[in-house]
Scaffold this active site. Structure first.
Site, PDB file in Angstrom:
ATOM      1  N   LYS A 101       0.852  -1.191   0.000  1.00 32.37           N
ATOM      2  CA  LYS A 101       0.000   0.000   0.000  1.00 32.37           C
ATOM      3  C   LYS A 101       0.887   1.240   0.000  1.00 32.37           C
ATOM      4  CE  LYS A 101      -3.085   2.833   2.707  1.00 32.37           C
ATOM      5  NZ  LYS A 101      -3.532   3.141   4.082  1.00 32.37           N
ATOM      6  N   GLY A 162      -7.887   9.156  10.586  1.00 32.94           N
ATOM      7  CA  GLY A 162      -8.070   9.217  12.029  1.00 32.94           C
ATOM      8  C   GLY A 162      -9.144  10.165  12.510  1.00 32.94           C
ATOM      9  N   ALA A 188      -9.522   5.643   5.117  1.00 32.58           N
ATOM     10  CA  ALA A 188      -9.398   6.809   5.997  1.00 32.58           C
ATOM     11  C   ALA A 188     -10.742   7.482   6.245  1.00 32.58           C
ATOM     12  CB  ALA A 188      -8.405   7.830   5.450  1.00 32.58           C
ATOM     13  N   GLY A 189     -10.970   7.817   7.509  1.00 31.85           N
ATOM     14  CA  GLY A 189     -12.119   8.612   7.900  1.00 31.85           C
ATOM     15  C   GLY A 189     -13.310   7.849   8.428  1.00 31.85           C
ATOM     16  N   ASN A 210      -8.488   1.449  10.448  1.00 31.56           N
ATOM     17  CA  ASN A 210      -7.630   1.131  11.580  1.00 31.56           C
ATOM     18  C   ASN A 210      -8.151   1.805  12.845  1.00 31.56           C
ATOM     19  OD1 ASN A 210      -4.000   1.221  12.145  1.00 31.56           O
ATOM     20  ND2 ASN A 210      -5.632   0.579  13.474  1.00 31.56           N
ATOM     21  N   THR A 211      -8.101   3.149  12.865  1.00 27.17           N
ATOM     22  CA  THR A 211      -8.466   3.885  14.074  1.00 27.17           C
ATOM     23  C   THR A 211      -9.901   3.615  14.506  1.00 27.17           C
ATOM     24  OG1 THR A 211      -6.943   5.624  13.359  1.00 27.17           O
ATOM     25  CG2 THR A 211      -8.442   6.165  15.147  1.00 27.17           C
TER      26      THR A 211
END
Length: 264
Positions: A101, A162, A188-189, A210-211
């Site tokens: 990635k 994040g 993301a987001g 992830n987050t």
């Protein structure tokens, strides 16, 4: 139902990709990955030990080799040169592993992608034989250029890394989805399960997060919730939602044969 995600010629039963950062420890990471059902696990080469530090715990010791396809990433890189160097290191550490990635960031305060440096790095990495999944903005023109370079998946942000703000521009995502001939994976987001479901309902091929899992009060439970959300969103997309109507409601029950209260 035979509905597989195909990236770089390999099939996956899960459309959820999960990161390995920000968990309490590797044991919690492994538990969350397990219940998520993911088959693709991403790790930042600059932040997670994959063997480059012999005296530290190695993430790979906690991941069954036959269950996950590792996706090394370039989180923390701010130039094409840094990203290329990092993925060449990953290739060395992981016995010629080429499934990677690419992300090249432009600002440490918001982690927005630097698309110029991303394009430069993508050209070099694809030419070197890497299978590049690429993090980018939600600009459909940039997405098309990355696909033309040869990236095997386009990964536009839903909102800032994040942030947990969810999908802020579904229209641009829709444009990217409609024009792309390679998988489009929101990256993301995502903040909660409904964000993941919406991404899949739009027609995205997958979601990476992830987050949203690691920062939840109960990461393992959230990982399971995300699994269900991605599956539900994909099923809803394939089923096809009913059209929206404005002041032309159609009753869900038939009007023929109903009992009338009017006296004859």
């Amino acid at each position: 139902m035979d509905d597989k995600l195909v990236i770089a010629g390999r099939e996956y039963g899960s459309r959820l990709l999960v990161g390995t950062g920000k968990y309490k420890d590797f044991e919690q990471t492994a538990a969350a990955l397990d219940v998520s059902g993911t088959e693709i696990v991403t790790a930042a080469i600059r932040r997670v030990n994959l063997g480059q530090n012999a005296n530290e715990p190695n993430l790979l010791d906690f991941l069954p080799k036959n269950r996950y396809n590792l996706l090394p990433n370039t989180a923390g890189c701010y130039s094409a040169e840094d990203a290329i160097r990092t993925l060449r290191l990953a290739r060395e550490l992981l016995d010629d592993h080429r499934f990677v990635k690419l992300e090249v960031l432009g600002d440490p305060n918001n982690l927005y992608p630097n698309v110029r440096e991303t394009l430069k790095a993508a050209e070099v990495l694809v030419a070197e034989g890497f299978d590049v999944l690429v993090y980018t903005s939600d600009d459909p023109i940039v997405a098309r250029e990355l696909e033309q370079i040869g990236c095997c998946a386009i990964m536009p942000l839903a909102s800032l890394i994040g942030s947990g703000m969810g999908i802020l521009n579904p229209w641009n995502l829709q444009l990217i989805i409609e024009q792309s001939k390679v998988p489009v994976i929101v990256d993301a987001g995502v903040g909660t399960a409904s964000d993941a479901a919406i991404a899949m309902e739009l027609g995205c091929d997958g979601v990476l997060m992830n987050t949203a899992i690691a920062a939840a009060r109960d990461p393992v439970r959230m990982a399971h919730a995300m699994k269900l959300a991605v599956e539900a969103g994909r099923a809803a997309y394939l089923a096809g939602r009913m059209p929206k109507r404005f002041y032309s409601a159609v009753p869900s029950s038939p009007s023929e044969g109903v009992i009338s209260s009017v006296k004859s």
